[in-house]
Write an enzyme that holds these catalytic residues in place. Structure first.
Site, PDB file in Angstrom:
ATOM      1  N   ASN A  51     -86.406 -13.653 -21.158  1.00 30.26           N
ATOM      2  CA  ASN A  51     -85.943 -12.984 -22.535  1.00 30.26           C
ATOM      3  C   ASN A  51     -84.768 -13.832 -22.968  1.00 30.26           C
ATOM      4  O   ASN A  51     -83.771 -13.893 -22.556  1.00 30.26           O
ATOM      5  CB  ASN A  51     -85.317 -11.680 -22.307  1.00 30.26           C
ATOM      6  CG  ASN A  51     -84.769 -11.179 -23.545  1.00 30.26           C
ATOM      7  OD1 ASN A  51     -84.782 -11.878 -24.501  1.00 30.26           O
ATOM      8  ND2 ASN A  51     -84.020 -10.137 -23.258  1.00 30.26           N
ATOM      9  N   LYS A  53     -83.115 -14.158 -25.525  1.00 33.30           N
ATOM     10  CA  LYS A  53     -82.304 -13.604 -26.545  1.00 33.30           C
ATOM     11  C   LYS A  53     -82.067 -14.533 -27.826  1.00 33.30           C
ATOM     12  O   LYS A  53     -83.037 -15.323 -28.239  1.00 33.30           O
ATOM     13  CB  LYS A  53     -80.934 -13.208 -25.920  1.00 33.30           C
ATOM     14  CG  LYS A  53     -81.222 -12.183 -24.706  1.00 33.30           C
ATOM     15  CD  LYS A  53     -79.991 -11.897 -24.038  1.00 33.30           C
ATOM     16  CE  LYS A  53     -80.478 -10.854 -22.806  1.00 33.30           C
ATOM     17  NZ  LYS A  53     -79.414 -10.243 -22.122  1.00 33.30           N
ATOM     18  N   HIS A  99     -84.560  -2.660 -25.929  1.00 32.12           N
ATOM     19  CA  HIS A  99     -83.485  -3.520 -25.122  1.00 32.12           C
ATOM     20  C   HIS A  99     -82.202  -2.836 -25.378  1.00 32.12           C
ATOM     21  O   HIS A  99     -81.943  -2.664 -26.441  1.00 32.12           O
ATOM     22  CB  HIS A  99     -83.496  -4.977 -25.447  1.00 32.12           C
ATOM     23  CG  HIS A  99     -82.633  -5.745 -24.435  1.00 32.12           C
ATOM     24  ND1 HIS A  99     -81.252  -5.828 -24.340  1.00 32.12           N
ATOM     25  CD2 HIS A  99     -83.160  -6.276 -23.397  1.00 32.12           C
ATOM     26  CE1 HIS A  99     -81.057  -6.363 -23.615  1.00 32.12           C
ATOM     27  NE2 HIS A  99     -81.946  -6.984 -22.542  1.00 32.12           N
ATOM     28  N   GLU A 131     -79.319  -4.059 -25.930  1.00 33.09           N
ATOM     29  CA  GLU A 131     -78.602  -4.968 -26.720  1.00 33.09           C
ATOM     30  C   GLU A 131     -78.908  -4.384 -28.129  1.00 33.09           C
ATOM     31  O   GLU A 131     -78.117  -4.111 -29.170  1.00 33.09           O
ATOM     32  CB  GLU A 131     -78.645  -6.249 -26.815  1.00 33.09           C
ATOM     33  CG  GLU A 131     -77.973  -6.799 -25.517  1.00 33.09           C
ATOM     34  CD  GLU A 131     -78.288  -7.886 -24.879  1.00 33.09           C
ATOM     35  OE1 GLU A 131     -79.116  -8.698 -25.543  1.00 33.09           O
ATOM     36  OE2 GLU A 131     -78.076  -8.316 -23.717  1.00 33.09           O
ATOM     37  N   GLU A 161     -83.308  -1.527 -16.865  1.00 30.21           N
ATOM     38  CA  GLU A 161     -82.130  -2.515 -16.813  1.00 30.21           C
ATOM     39  C   GLU A 161     -80.860  -1.897 -16.936  1.00 30.21           C
ATOM     40  O   GLU A 161     -80.358  -1.282 -18.230  1.00 30.21           O
ATOM     41  CB  GLU A 161     -82.480  -3.354 -18.061  1.00 30.21           C
ATOM     42  CG  GLU A 161     -83.565  -4.575 -18.246  1.00 30.21           C
ATOM     43  CD  GLU A 161     -83.260  -5.427 -19.039  1.00 30.21           C
ATOM     44  OE1 GLU A 161     -83.439  -6.503 -18.632  1.00 30.21           O
ATOM     45  OE2 GLU A 161     -83.149  -5.309 -20.273  1.00 30.21           O
ATOM     46  N   GLY A 208     -76.097  -9.345 -18.009  1.00 29.05           N
ATOM     47  CA  GLY A 208     -75.268 -10.418 -18.033  1.00 29.05           C
ATOM     48  C   GLY A 208     -74.027 -10.564 -17.487  1.00 29.05           C
ATOM     49  O   GLY A 208     -73.000 -11.280 -17.742  1.00 29.05           O
ATOM     50  N   SER A 213     -78.934  -9.698 -14.230  1.00 29.51           N
ATOM     51  CA  SER A 213     -78.621 -10.557 -13.547  1.00 29.51           C
ATOM     52  C   SER A 213     -79.654 -10.875 -12.324  1.00 29.51           C
ATOM     53  O   SER A 213     -79.298 -11.204 -11.341  1.00 29.51           O
ATOM     54  CB  SER A 213     -77.232 -10.297 -13.097  1.00 29.51           C
ATOM     55  OG  SER A 213     -76.324  -9.965 -14.056  1.00 29.51           O
TER      56      SER A 213
HETATM   57  P1  PGA Z   1     -79.581 -11.055 -17.708  1.00 32.63           P
HETATM   58  O1  PGA Z   1     -80.227 -10.284 -18.977  1.00 32.63           O
HETATM   59  O2  PGA Z   1     -80.603 -11.493 -16.734  1.00 32.63           O
HETATM   60  O3  PGA Z   1     -78.695 -12.305 -18.293  1.00 32.63           O
HETATM   61  O4  PGA Z   1     -78.449 -10.224 -17.044  1.00 32.63           O
HETATM   62  C1  PGA Z   1     -81.433  -9.470 -18.582  1.00 32.63           C
HETATM   63  C2  PGA Z   1     -81.752  -8.860 -19.990  1.00 32.63           C
HETATM   64  O5  PGA Z   1     -80.974  -8.441 -20.888  1.00 32.63           O
HETATM   65  O6  PGA Z   1     -83.017  -8.590 -20.245  1.00 32.63           O
END
Ligand code: PGA
Length: 255
Positions: free
Chosen positions: A9, A11, A95, A97, A167, A173, A212
């Site tokens: 992903n 983003k 997601h 976000e 998640e 992140g 992460s």
């Molecule tokens: P990350 O993001 O691996 O940077 O923690 C995962 C995600 O948001 O799908």
């Protein structure tokens, strides 16, 4: 046996040229990987370019979002059939976000998942609790509510086509990955909810862990019985790190 699924992903990152360069770097590195599904979700602007670079590779293309409507006055939005036209076979919905920054509800996420299935695109439906919700002991309640709301428009006979991504928001992140045990506890719970909702189809749903995921923790995560893959943000931006994730070696398990 559920086939592992490792998804990148990106983003809001990478131009078309950067995206193509990534694919050129990645493909030789994963050529010898075992039978897994590999999925790349670039920003909308790079979908066409990535589709071209991936042609014939067996790596799947995903969108990071979709609008459930077919067409009309929805400025800035993209419909499922437009994604199908670009060659997308997966799309991420719900997601955290998008839930947190753009106020997306479970009902909206549900309509996206239903609309994607109608166009034969696999929805990757994301769920996960915040740190506050975990600390208050509400993790399983939150995940159960998000699952039942977000999967409301998935017909029982199409269950096996969906992917669920657990998640935990506090791990996205942040570098703070859930331990394999913490992740498995929730994945096992998600599996139970899916079986309750879909019957045997629930056993076939692949459940990804996200938050992460990195080369140094993917092996222990993938060794867990209900962790069928990973949704990877930061570590998916470089071919070297993402290819190592694709070529995971489940600790103590058969390859
Ligand atoms: P990350 O993001 O691996 O940077 O923690 C995962 C995600 O948001 O799908």
């Amino acid at each position: 046996m559920r086939r592992p699924i490792l998804a990148a992903n990106w983003k809001m990152q990478k131009t078309r040229a950067e995206a193509a360069e990534f694919v050129e770097g990645l493909l030789p590195l994963i050529a010898g990987s075992r039978a897994v599904d590999v999925v790349i979700a670039p920003p909308f602007t790079a979908l066409d370019r990535v589709a071209e670079a991936l042609r014939g590779s067996g790596v799947a293309l995903a969108a990071q979002n979709v609008n459930p409507e077919e067409k009309g006055a929805f400025t800035g939005e993209v419909a499922p059939h437009m994604l199908a036209d670009l060659g997308c076979t997966y799309a991420i919905v719900g997601h955290s976000e998008r839930r947190a920054l753009y106020g997306e509800s479970d009902a909206f996420v549900a309509s996206k998942a239903g609309a994607l299935l109608a166009r034969d695109i696999h929805p990757i439906v994301c769920v996960g609790e915040s740190l506050e919700e975990r600390e208050a002991g509400n993790t399983l309640d939150v995940v159960a509510r998000q699952l039942s709301g977000s999967l409301a428009e998935v017909p029982t006979d199409r269950a096996a086509e969906i992917v669920v991504a657990y998640e935990p928001v506090w791990a996205i992140g942040t570098g703070a990955t859930a331990t394999p045990e913490i992740a498995q506890e929730v994945h096992g719970f998600v599996r139970g909810q899916l079986v309750e909702r879909f019957g045997t189809g629930g056993e076939q749903v692949r459940i990804q862990y996200g938050g992460s995921v990195k080369p140094d923790n993917v092996d222990s995560l993938m060794a867990q019985p209900d962790i069928d893959g990973a949704l990877v943000g930061g570590a998916s931006l470089q071919p070297a790190t993402f290819s190592r994730i694709v070529c995971f070696q489940p600790l103590g398990g058969a390859s």
